[in-house]
Scaffold this active site. Sequence first.
Site, mmCIF file in Angstrom:
data_model
loop_
_atom_site.group_PDB
_atom_site.id
_atom_site.type_symbol
_atom_site.label_atom_id
_atom_site.label_comp_id
_atom_site.label_asym_id
_atom_site.label_seq_id
_atom_site.Cartn_x
_atom_site.Cartn_y
_atom_site.Cartn_z
ATOM 1 N N GLN A 137 20.341 -8.433 -37.183
ATOM 2 C CA GLN A 137 20.457 -7.384 -38.218
ATOM 3 C C GLN A 137 19.091 -6.850 -38.588
ATOM 4 N N ARG A 310 3.870 -46.907 -55.750
ATOM 5 C CA ARG A 310 2.459 -46.620 -56.064
ATOM 6 C C ARG A 310 2.073 -47.183 -57.418
ATOM 7 N N ARG A 333 7.880 -34.665 -64.588
ATOM 8 C CA ARG A 333 7.813 -33.777 -63.412
ATOM 9 C C ARG A 333 8.894 -34.135 -62.386
ATOM 10 N N GLU A 424 18.332 -14.566 -45.362
ATOM 11 C CA GLU A 424 19.652 -14.373 -45.997
ATOM 12 C C GLU A 424 19.505 -13.600 -47.290
HETATM 13 C C1 LIG Z 1 17.246 -23.565 -39.753
HETATM 14 C C2 LIG Z 1 17.588 -24.340 -40.953
HETATM 15 C C3 LIG Z 1 18.603 -23.531 -41.696
HETATM 16 C C4 LIG Z 1 19.289 -24.348 -42.765
HETATM 17 C C5 LIG Z 1 20.331 -23.463 -43.445
HETATM 18 C C6 LIG Z 1 21.485 -24.292 -43.784
HETATM 19 C C7 LIG Z 1 22.707 -23.822 -43.762
HETATM 20 C C8 LIG Z 1 23.041 -22.441 -43.307
HETATM 21 C C9 LIG Z 1 23.977 -22.509 -42.181
HETATM 22 C C10 LIG Z 1 23.984 -21.616 -41.220
HETATM 23 C C11 LIG Z 1 23.013 -20.491 -41.108
HETATM 24 C C12 LIG Z 1 21.889 -20.862 -40.253
HETATM 25 C C13 LIG Z 1 20.656 -20.595 -40.524
HETATM 26 C C14 LIG Z 1 20.270 -19.844 -41.756
HETATM 27 C C15 LIG Z 1 18.824 -19.637 -41.681
HETATM 28 C C16 LIG Z 1 18.289 -18.484 -41.250
HETATM 29 C C17 LIG Z 1 19.118 -17.325 -40.788
HETATM 30 C C18 LIG Z 1 18.766 -16.085 -41.529
HETATM 31 C C19 LIG Z 1 19.527 -15.004 -41.321
HETATM 32 C C20 LIG Z 1 19.236 -13.767 -41.999
HETATM 33 O O1 LIG Z 1 18.287 -13.628 -42.729
HETATM 34 S S1 LIG Z 1 20.406 -12.559 -41.699
HETATM 35 C C21 LIG Z 1 19.800 -11.135 -42.533
HETATM 36 C C22 LIG Z 1 19.881 -11.314 -44.022
HETATM 37 N N1 LIG Z 1 19.616 -10.061 -44.648
HETATM 38 C C23 LIG Z 1 19.936 -9.814 -45.917
HETATM 39 O O2 LIG Z 1 20.392 -10.659 -46.658
HETATM 40 C C24 LIG Z 1 19.734 -8.391 -46.366
HETATM 41 C C25 LIG Z 1 19.784 -8.274 -47.869
HETATM 42 N N2 LIG Z 1 20.262 -6.943 -48.240
HETATM 43 C C26 LIG Z 1 21.609 -6.731 -48.547
HETATM 44 O O3 LIG Z 1 22.442 -7.601 -48.555
HETATM 45 C C27 LIG Z 1 21.980 -5.319 -48.920
HETATM 46 O O4 LIG Z 1 21.045 -4.422 -48.360
HETATM 47 C C28 LIG Z 1 21.995 -5.107 -50.469
HETATM 48 C C29 LIG Z 1 20.691 -5.574 -51.077
HETATM 49 C C30 LIG Z 1 23.149 -5.865 -51.034
HETATM 50 C C31 LIG Z 1 22.151 -3.632 -50.770
HETATM 51 O O5 LIG Z 1 23.231 -3.165 -49.991
HETATM 52 P P1 LIG Z 1 23.727 -1.644 -50.151
HETATM 53 O O6 LIG Z 1 24.730 -1.397 -49.096
HETATM 54 O O7 LIG Z 1 22.568 -0.739 -50.259
HETATM 55 O O8 LIG Z 1 24.561 -1.743 -51.486
HETATM 56 P P2 LIG Z 1 24.175 -1.318 -52.967
HETATM 57 O O9 LIG Z 1 24.074 0.161 -53.021
HETATM 58 O O10 LIG Z 1 23.070 -2.158 -53.513
HETATM 59 O O11 LIG Z 1 25.518 -1.797 -53.707
HETATM 60 C C32 LIG Z 1 26.729 -1.044 -53.501
HETATM 61 C C33 LIG Z 1 27.879 -1.873 -54.033
HETATM 62 O O12 LIG Z 1 28.166 -2.892 -53.072
HETATM 63 C C34 LIG Z 1 28.153 -4.154 -53.699
HETATM 64 N N3 LIG Z 1 27.728 -5.145 -52.711
HETATM 65 C C35 LIG Z 1 26.529 -5.215 -52.103
HETATM 66 N N4 LIG Z 1 26.508 -6.255 -51.233
HETATM 67 C C36 LIG Z 1 27.728 -6.838 -51.317
HETATM 68 C C37 LIG Z 1 28.316 -7.971 -50.673
HETATM 69 N N5 LIG Z 1 27.616 -8.713 -49.778
HETATM 70 N N6 LIG Z 1 29.584 -8.292 -50.982
HETATM 71 C C38 LIG Z 1 30.270 -7.547 -51.892
HETATM 72 N N7 LIG Z 1 29.779 -6.469 -52.564
HETATM 73 C C39 LIG Z 1 28.513 -6.129 -52.258
HETATM 74 C C40 LIG Z 1 27.185 -4.010 -54.829
HETATM 75 O O13 LIG Z 1 27.388 -4.999 -55.821
HETATM 76 C C41 LIG Z 1 27.524 -2.616 -55.317
HETATM 77 O O14 LIG Z 1 28.696 -2.716 -56.070
HETATM 78 P P3 LIG Z 1 28.887 -1.700 -57.332
HETATM 79 O O15 LIG Z 1 30.214 -2.091 -57.902
HETATM 80 O O16 LIG Z 1 27.749 -1.961 -58.265
HETATM 81 O O17 LIG Z 1 28.852 -0.321 -56.732
HETATM 82 C C1 LIG Z 2 12.585 -17.855 -40.980
HETATM 83 C C2 LIG Z 2 13.350 -16.565 -40.996
HETATM 84 C C3 LIG Z 2 14.544 -16.472 -40.284
HETATM 85 C C4 LIG Z 2 15.245 -15.273 -40.246
HETATM 86 N N1 LIG Z 2 16.389 -15.186 -39.492
HETATM 87 C C5 LIG Z 2 17.035 -13.993 -39.404
HETATM 88 C C6 LIG Z 2 18.180 -13.845 -38.566
HETATM 89 O O1 LIG Z 2 18.599 -14.787 -37.903
HETATM 90 N N2 LIG Z 2 18.783 -12.626 -38.490
HETATM 91 C C7 LIG Z 2 18.333 -11.551 -39.203
HETATM 92 O O2 LIG Z 2 18.926 -10.475 -39.088
HETATM 93 N N3 LIG Z 2 17.252 -11.660 -40.044
HETATM 94 C C8 LIG Z 2 16.596 -12.846 -40.138
HETATM 95 N N4 LIG Z 2 15.508 -12.965 -40.966
HETATM 96 C C9 LIG Z 2 15.023 -11.784 -41.681
HETATM 97 C C10 LIG Z 2 15.314 -11.880 -43.171
HETATM 98 O O3 LIG Z 2 16.678 -11.714 -43.402
HETATM 99 C C11 LIG Z 2 14.499 -10.817 -43.917
HETATM 100 O O4 LIG Z 2 13.148 -11.116 -43.762
HETATM 101 C C12 LIG Z 2 14.890 -10.841 -45.405
HETATM 102 O O5 LIG Z 2 16.171 -10.250 -45.558
HETATM 103 C C13 LIG Z 2 13.884 -10.104 -46.263
HETATM 104 O O6 LIG Z 2 13.807 -8.754 -45.870
HETATM 105 P P1 LIG Z 2 12.361 -8.106 -45.571
HETATM 106 O O7 LIG Z 2 11.652 -8.973 -44.628
HETATM 107 O O8 LIG Z 2 12.614 -6.695 -45.255
HETATM 108 O O9 LIG Z 2 11.609 -8.193 -46.980
HETATM 109 P P2 LIG Z 2 11.183 -6.952 -47.894
HETATM 110 O O10 LIG Z 2 12.373 -6.336 -48.517
HETATM 111 O O11 LIG Z 2 10.252 -6.090 -47.129
HETATM 112 O O12 LIG Z 2 10.394 -7.753 -49.046
HETATM 113 C C14 LIG Z 2 9.016 -7.522 -49.328
HETATM 114 C C15 LIG Z 2 8.860 -7.474 -50.840
HETATM 115 O O13 LIG Z 2 9.507 -6.283 -51.314
HETATM 116 C C16 LIG Z 2 10.322 -6.602 -52.439
HETATM 117 N N5 LIG Z 2 11.430 -5.637 -52.528
HETATM 118 C C17 LIG Z 2 12.161 -5.125 -51.511
HETATM 119 N N6 LIG Z 2 13.080 -4.261 -51.974
HETATM 120 C C18 LIG Z 2 12.943 -4.233 -53.316
HETATM 121 C C19 LIG Z 2 13.618 -3.552 -54.383
HETATM 122 N N7 LIG Z 2 14.649 -2.700 -54.143
HETATM 123 N N8 LIG Z 2 13.213 -3.779 -55.638
HETATM 124 C C20 LIG Z 2 12.209 -4.642 -55.890
HETATM 125 N N9 LIG Z 2 11.520 -5.317 -54.935
HETATM 126 C C21 LIG Z 2 11.890 -5.107 -53.678
HETATM 127 C C22 LIG Z 2 10.806 -8.012 -52.135
HETATM 128 O O14 LIG Z 2 11.233 -8.666 -53.341
HETATM 129 C C23 LIG Z 2 9.551 -8.661 -51.535
HETATM 130 O O15 LIG Z 2 8.750 -9.123 -52.611
HETATM 131 C C24 LIG Z 2 14.771 -14.161 -40.998
HETATM 132 C C25 LIG Z 2 13.602 -14.268 -41.746
HETATM 133 C C26 LIG Z 2 12.891 -15.464 -41.754
HETATM 134 C C27 LIG Z 2 11.627 -15.561 -42.552
#
Ligand SMILES: CCCCC/C=C\C/C=C\C/C=C\C/C=C\C/C=C/C(=O)SCCNC(=O)CCNC(=O)[C@H](O)C(C)(C)COP(=O)(O)OP(=O)(O)OC[C@H]1O[C@@H](n2cnc3c(N)ncnc32)[C@H](O)[C@@H]1OP(=O)(O)O
Ligand SMILES: Cc1cc2nc3c(=O)[nH]c(=O)nc-3n(C[C@H](O)[C@H](O)[C@H](O)COP(=O)(O)OP(=O)(O)OC[C@H]3O[C@@H](n4cnc5c(N)ncnc54)[C@H](O)[C@@H]3O)c2cc1C
Length: 627
Positions: A137, A310, A333, A424
């Site tokens: 993503q 310790r 702490r 996430e």
């Molecule tokens: C390796 C060791 C790992 C240990 C981990 C242990 C367990 C985990 C097990 C498995 C996983 C494995 C590993 C995990 C580790 C790493 C993997 C990492 C993966 C990733 O990082 S994947 C990428 C993640 N990226 C994000 O999270 C992106 C964040 N941004 C967003 O979600 C969206 O951009 C946003 C910030 C929500 C904004 O979305 P947008 O479409 O612009 O919507 P808005 O305009 O803000 O809102 C409109 C409306 O929609 C509602 N809304 C938004 N999101 C949701 C949702 N998810 N569900 C329901 N509704 C949602 C929002 O509230 C608004 O509603 P209104 O009523 O106000 O209109």
């Molecule tokens: C170890 C690791 C594993 C990952 N694994 C995956 C994966 O498997 N798949 C995948 O798709 N992604 C993965 N990611 C990516 C991860 O999901 C993104 O890095 C995360 O969602 C943060 O987005 P960004 O990097 O764009 O941060 P940014 O949004 O660029 O954040 C930078 C700064 O901007 C601030 N900011 C951003 N938007 C706003 C706002 N609207 N208002 C105020 N402050 C704001 C944030 O708070 C932060 O301080 C991984 C990342 C890491 C570090």
Amino acid sequence: MEGVDHLAHERNKSEFDVDAMKIVWAGSPHAFDVSDRISKLVASDPGFRKDNRSTLSRKELFKNTLRKAAYAWKTIVDLRLSEEEAAKLRFYVDEPAFTDLHWGMFIPAIKGQGTEEQQQKWLPLAYKMQIIGCYAQTELGHGSNVQGLETTATFDPQTDEFIIHSPTLTSSKWWPGGLGKVATHAIAYARLIVGGREHGVNGFIVQLRSLEDHSPLLGITVGDIGMKFGNGAYNTMDNGVLRFDHVRIPRNQMLMRVSQVTCEGKYKQSDVPRQLVYGTMVYVRQTIVADASCALSRAVCIATRYSAVRRQFGSQNGGPETQVIDYKTQQSRLFPLLASAYAFRFIGEWLKWLYADVTQRLQANDFSTLPEAHACTAGLKSLTTTATADGIEECRKLCGGHGYLCSSGLPELFAVYVPACTYEGDNTVLLLQVARFLMKTVSQLGSSKKPVGTIAYMTRVEHLMQCRCGVQRGFAELSVDLVEAAVAHCQLIVVSKFIEKLQQEIPGKGVKQQLEVLCNIYALFLLHKHQGDFLSTGCITPKHAALANDELRSLYSQVRPNAIALVDAFNYTDHYLGSILGCYDGNVYPKLYEAAWKDPLNESVVPDGYHQYIRPLLKQEIRTARL
Ligand SMILES: CCCCC/C=C\C/C=C\C/C=C\C/C=C\C/C=C/C(=O)SCCNC(=O)CCNC(=O)[C@H](O)C(C)(C)COP(=O)(O)OP(=O)(O)OC[C@H]1O[C@@H](n2cnc3c(N)ncnc32)[C@H](O)[C@@H]1OP(=O)(O)O
Ligand SMILES: Cc1cc2nc3c(=O)[nH]c(=O)nc-3n(C[C@H](O)[C@H](O)[C@H](O)COP(=O)(O)OP(=O)(O)OC[C@H]3O[C@@H](n4cnc5c(N)ncnc54)[C@H](O)[C@@H]3O)c2cc1C
């Protein structure tokens, strides 16, 4: 001496049934049995050793991770482990690897966003690991802002295909775990374009590599993004970079539970909220909360056992020095972190229920609790990961200098854990989502829509809204305060659910009493930490604040005799803890000393480089500047 329990005197102080508490921590007798059995299986198998990670190069480290992942899979197949047992085995192997994303995101994405037909086609391949998937993503230019993603998926009605393309450098997929060197397939998120019109971001199954020779397919450029924080740590994971050059996939590889594209090129949006496309992130966020309790409890176990071992200062007439766990500053702490580990365990249990409940409702097209589920998973993921990352670092400091040794297990635990504050969903971005949910709730106060569930308490602010019907400064202007309100909202949920847990039947002598003490510590520590807010809003008086402080000190004294037993209840093997400071028998110093000599640097008494660099220095063979 080996075989002697140097913490026996501490264990004998326990005032509750530790075995009963082990069941509470595990969640049930069955869960305890699985965890206990699998953790010991992993600990006893040299194929899963992990004490050499800090001495390996990145390539050696990564190859060793592949070996372990394959060995784990063979173990799972040979022993015919269940899905639950297999997940526990991967957990106790304790090494970030591509399998986390295959099982933790790729499969859930297909289950959550695929049609029945797509699930029937792809899940059997994924469950048998005949394909290895990742969740692609995030891009170089966008992570938080999902709607800003640039990768395109353009429908070609001539060939009934989607053309997946990376139009700009910033559209390169960047970070997905498992992508760099291993994944054969990705769930790639892209902007759907049909007939020249955009229809938002959707998920697409894209094959990346040949299943014959693992080479990248035509139009696919893929690799690892390079070294990350810390040495071993998360460098066992191949977080990758991926670019598409007009890659064609069949139409039926768009995940079509939320939106569909017909063979005639008609776009159809199901009558479900478009945010269901985000469903996998919601699922992982709730698992991350449970993971936070695991990570924090590991650090607290290490710091608590070492604090009891310790001794520093306080010797009377040549007697033993004082155990540092007896210092009130050490307790103030450490014990709030011990209480937090238990609090996060129970909120993780509740969140798992909330997620299962909303998933069941979604199947009946009941979206009524979706906003609350989003707010709770986002907010609690943010709260617990921030507290856990800070808590692991505090535990390192609680162990003094030895906490900085890799053999303490704490540096690696910190380095592996801290990205949880970012992945996430960046924790601030997620709190802003909670703030938006709270403000929407406030805006609806006074209407027929009454707040229920975790926001039921907000009816009490209704009077505030009526008298404050005046000026509303912009959300952005007030975002700092709103984020603090979001944290407070989530803290209230954690405390409430801890209290609800205590209202359940909890078997075992003294177990409920210990949990009540921990719950009170968690709540009063928060009140103490934020007493400025409580005082300035008139919620408490200065006398209340003083009473809370006195009570905290008293509670620390109540926990003290039970501290070792409370961390024994986590039932972690020494292998899983990976810490000399946290070893079960407390026999720290001989183990530290022995471990030092195993470092490769001590393979020779005279270090490489002496003759080339040091001897000339010592023998003044290097012209020295006039001193
Ligand atoms: C390796 C060791 C790992 C240990 C981990 C242990 C367990 C985990 C097990 C498995 C996983 C494995 C590993 C995990 C580790 C790493 C993997 C990492 C993966 C990733 O990082 S994947 C990428 C993640 N990226 C994000 O999270 C992106 C964040 N941004 C967003 O979600 C969206 O951009 C946003 C910030 C929500 C904004 O979305 P947008 O479409 O612009 O919507 P808005 O305009 O803000 O809102 C409109 C409306 O929609 C509602 N809304 C938004 N999101 C949701 C949702 N998810 N569900 C329901 N509704 C949602 C929002 O509230 C608004 O509603 P209104 O009523 O106000 O209109
Ligand atoms: C170890 C690791 C594993 C990952 N694994 C995956 C994966 O498997 N798949 C995948 O798709 N992604 C993965 N990611 C990516 C991860 O999901 C993104 O890095 C995360 O969602 C943060 O987005 P960004 O990097 O764009 O941060 P940014 O949004 O660029 O954040 C930078 C700064 O901007 C601030 N900011 C951003 N938007 C706003 C706002 N609207 N208002 C105020 N402050 C704001 C944030 O708070 C932060 O301080 C991984 C990342 C890491 C570090």
